[in-house]
Design an enzyme around this catalytic site. Structure first.
Site, PDB file in Angstrom:
ATOM      1  N   HIS A 129     -17.919 -17.467   7.446  1.00 48.18           N
ATOM      2  CA  HIS A 129     -17.866 -18.523   8.596  1.00 48.18           C
ATOM      3  C   HIS A 129     -17.488 -19.849   8.235  1.00 48.18           C
ATOM      4  O   HIS A 129     -16.541 -20.416   8.726  1.00 48.18           O
ATOM      5  CB  HIS A 129     -19.085 -18.429   9.438  1.00 48.18           C
ATOM      6  CG  HIS A 129     -19.140 -19.550  10.624  1.00 48.18           C
ATOM      7  ND1 HIS A 129     -18.345 -19.376  11.591  1.00 48.18           N
ATOM      8  CD2 HIS A 129     -19.636 -20.794  10.557  1.00 48.18           C
ATOM      9  CE1 HIS A 129     -18.330 -20.611  12.526  1.00 48.18           C
ATOM     10  NE2 HIS A 129     -19.283 -21.179  11.939  1.00 48.18           N
ATOM     11  N   GLU A 196     -25.883 -15.591  16.058  1.00 48.01           N
ATOM     12  CA  GLU A 196     -26.674 -16.057  14.991  1.00 48.01           C
ATOM     13  C   GLU A 196     -28.050 -15.123  15.063  1.00 48.01           C
ATOM     14  O   GLU A 196     -28.341 -14.586  15.925  1.00 48.01           O
ATOM     15  CB  GLU A 196     -26.944 -17.565  15.108  1.00 48.01           C
ATOM     16  CG  GLU A 196     -25.646 -18.276  14.969  1.00 48.01           C
ATOM     17  CD  GLU A 196     -26.001 -19.701  14.785  1.00 48.01           C
ATOM     18  OE1 GLU A 196     -26.817 -20.302  14.417  1.00 48.01           O
ATOM     19  OE2 GLU A 196     -25.098 -20.514  14.945  1.00 48.01           O
ATOM     20  N   ARG A 232     -15.642 -26.029  21.748  1.00 53.41           N
ATOM     21  CA  ARG A 232     -14.666 -26.172  20.589  1.00 53.41           C
ATOM     22  C   ARG A 232     -13.908 -27.800  20.589  1.00 53.41           C
ATOM     23  O   ARG A 232     -13.841 -28.437  19.733  1.00 53.41           O
ATOM     24  CB  ARG A 232     -13.683 -25.196  20.152  1.00 53.41           C
ATOM     25  CG  ARG A 232     -14.674 -23.996  19.772  1.00 53.41           C
ATOM     26  CD  ARG A 232     -15.505 -23.979  18.544  1.00 53.41           C
ATOM     27  NE  ARG A 232     -16.260 -22.850  18.473  1.00 53.41           N
ATOM     28  CZ  ARG A 232     -17.112 -22.676  17.438  1.00 53.41           C
ATOM     29  NH1 ARG A 232     -17.803 -23.826  16.958  1.00 53.41           N
ATOM     30  NH2 ARG A 232     -17.827 -21.511  17.204  1.00 53.41           N
ATOM     31  N   GLN A 235     -16.247 -30.429  20.316  1.00 52.20           N
ATOM     32  CA  GLN A 235     -16.617 -30.340  18.791  1.00 52.20           C
ATOM     33  C   GLN A 235     -15.456 -31.223  17.999  1.00 52.20           C
ATOM     34  O   GLN A 235     -15.843 -31.924  17.110  1.00 52.20           O
ATOM     35  CB  GLN A 235     -16.887 -29.169  18.568  1.00 52.20           C
ATOM     36  CG  GLN A 235     -17.461 -28.916  17.056  1.00 52.20           C
ATOM     37  CD  GLN A 235     -17.857 -27.401  16.597  1.00 52.20           C
ATOM     38  OE1 GLN A 235     -17.748 -26.568  17.262  1.00 52.20           O
ATOM     39  NE2 GLN A 235     -18.194 -27.523  15.410  1.00 52.20           N
ATOM     40  N   GLU A 359     -12.869 -17.947  15.315  1.00 47.64           N
ATOM     41  CA  GLU A 359     -12.294 -17.085  14.227  1.00 47.64           C
ATOM     42  C   GLU A 359     -11.617 -15.721  14.649  1.00 47.64           C
ATOM     43  O   GLU A 359     -10.719 -15.489  14.228  1.00 47.64           O
ATOM     44  CB  GLU A 359     -13.820 -16.755  13.300  1.00 47.64           C
ATOM     45  CG  GLU A 359     -14.277 -18.025  12.757  1.00 47.64           C
ATOM     46  CD  GLU A 359     -15.790 -17.654  12.164  1.00 47.64           C
ATOM     47  OE1 GLU A 359     -15.756 -17.106  11.032  1.00 47.64           O
ATOM     48  OE2 GLU A 359     -16.675 -17.700  13.010  1.00 47.64           O
TER      49      GLU A 359
HETATM   50 CA    CA Z   1     -24.259 -22.762  15.068  1.00 50.72          CA
END
Ligand code: CA
Length: 411
Positions: A129, A196, A232, A235, A359
């Site tokens: 990642h 996660e 994103r 971010q 990704e």
């Molecule tokens: Ca994270």
């Protein structure tokens, strides 16, 4: 080992699992600790009040007291429950009054957050990642920053916006900036998930104290699935120089059942080879990776088909949970029972195993086709993102259930 309660072969919750959570029976206002067994929830407060458990930790509406009690108590409660629930033990099996008091169909309860989460840390421990993100945001030739192979990188996240599976997620608004344009404020257009696994901490430490890598599992209670929702576009604009902020703090979803380290012991395995060799405080002879299959699906509104977009595995993580906790506390940072430490996005080596849309679609350049004919670069309003996890070996299935969240439009 079998229970007197029927557990179907595909169930995530056989008697070998016994995960812990907080549930609210339909029609009740009193949330309480329970364990899942097949399609049932066993009320741990009721068992404790009936003097069938060796503890006094289950009368509240969180698992923090149980987490604080430590590994000896966790193991004792687990073995006591396995004996009590086994098919050849008559104590609970034949006590119909107690059974009606202590057993609830899972369909007839609502799951709540399992703990009062004081602090939340999010690591960044998947090499695949970190390499993918470094390639996309910076430079494919130097995708990993110089520190990455020497320490488990993390940031301190927001505990107040952690929500339990099933909670609807409002698309966040924020400041974004397109190339060659001025910054604007509005709904995020690049909303993403991050696959996660997180662990809850057990007994706390005092400021100045460190947890050695060998003692780390004494302080690790168990695991949940984590979806670290990420905007994103917000971010990209905000993350230099101090890392993610509003791109992440609007919501983080977790699965309701905490699967214990004891239940996952048979699935311990070697992690990736670490080169360069970590510094001594991060070195251990013991395997601390776990073989847990993970998958993510995106389900559009009015669709019954699961669109699996990622299949990954917890064992891919470069930095393991013991290294994470040892590093976190190595400078003297204290922990408290019920802190949550998430792994960071768990991407595997192949394309089908990437743990975020960033990704999977390579920043939107290779969209994903869904079964209803639509395509996704990121997540749309009305989509439900579902993550599942299961460890399976020799016919024993230790499942996590799921963490799901539906995206609502910005207001
Ligand atoms: Ca994270």
């Amino acid at each position: 080992m079998r229970s007197f309660i029927d557990v179907s072969p595909g169930s995530d919750f056989p008697i070998q699992n016994l995960p812990y959570g907080i549930f609210l029976p339909n029609g009740s206002t009193r949330a309480r600790p329970g364990t899942a067994l097949g399609d049932w929830v066993v009320d741990l407060d009721a068992l404790e009040k009936a003097h069938l458990l060796p503890t006094k930790v289950f009368s509240g509406s969180s698992l923090n007291d149980f987490m604080a009690a430590g590994r000896e108590t966790w193991t004792l409660v687990r073995s006591t429950l396995q004996v009590l629930l086994s098919e050849d033990n008559s104590r609970l099996r034949d006590d119909m009054d107690l059974r009606s008091l202590a057993l609830f169909p899972r369909k007839a309860v609502t799951m709540l957050l399992p703990a009062q989460i004081g602090d939340y840390t999010d690591f960044y421990s998947s090499r695949e990642h970190a390499t993918n993100v470094g390639s996309l945001f910076r430079d494919p030739k130097n995708a990993l920053l110089p520190n990455w192979l020497h320490l488990p990188v993390a940031y301190h996240g927001r505990a107040s916006s952690i929500v339990v599976s099933g909670t609807e997620i409002r698309r966040p608004k924020g400041q974004t900036k397109a190339d060659n344009a001025d910054p604007v404020f509005g709904p995020s257009r690049l909303l993403d998930f991050e696959l996660e696994v997180g662990f809850f901490t057990g007994p706390g430490t005092t400021i100045g104290e460190s947890i050695s890598i060998e003692k780390a599992t004494e302080h690790i209670f168990g695991f949940v699935l984590v979806n670290d929702w990420s905007a994103r576009d917000i971010q990209t604009w905000e993350y230099v120089p101090l890392g993610p902020f509003l791109a992440k703090n609007f919501a983080t979803s977790i699965s309701p059942w905490i699967v214990t380290l004891d239940a996952l012991e048979p699935f311990r395995c070697p992690g990736p080879k670490q080169d360069p060799e970590p510094l001594p405080y991060l070195r251990s002879e013991r395997d601390s990776a776990f073989d847990i299959s993970l998958e993510v699906s995106i389900n559009p509104p009015n669709s019954d088909v699961e669109n699996v977009v990622c299949r990954s595995n917890f064992k891919h993580l470069y930095w393991n949970i013991c290294q994470q906790l040892a590093h976190h506390t190595s400078g003297g940072c204290n922990i408290k029972p019920g802190d949550l430490m998430a792994s960071g996005t768990i991407s595997g080596p192949e394309k089908g195993s990437f743990g975020s849309m960033l990704e999977i679609t390579w920043r939107g350049t290779t969209p994903v086709q869904l079964s209803d004919g639509t395509e996704r670069k990121f997540i749309n309003d009305g989509d439900t993102v579902v993550m599942k996890g299961v460890a399976e070996k020799n016919g024993i299935r230790i499942g996590f259930g799921e963490v799901s969240g539906k995206i609502l439009p910005s207001v």
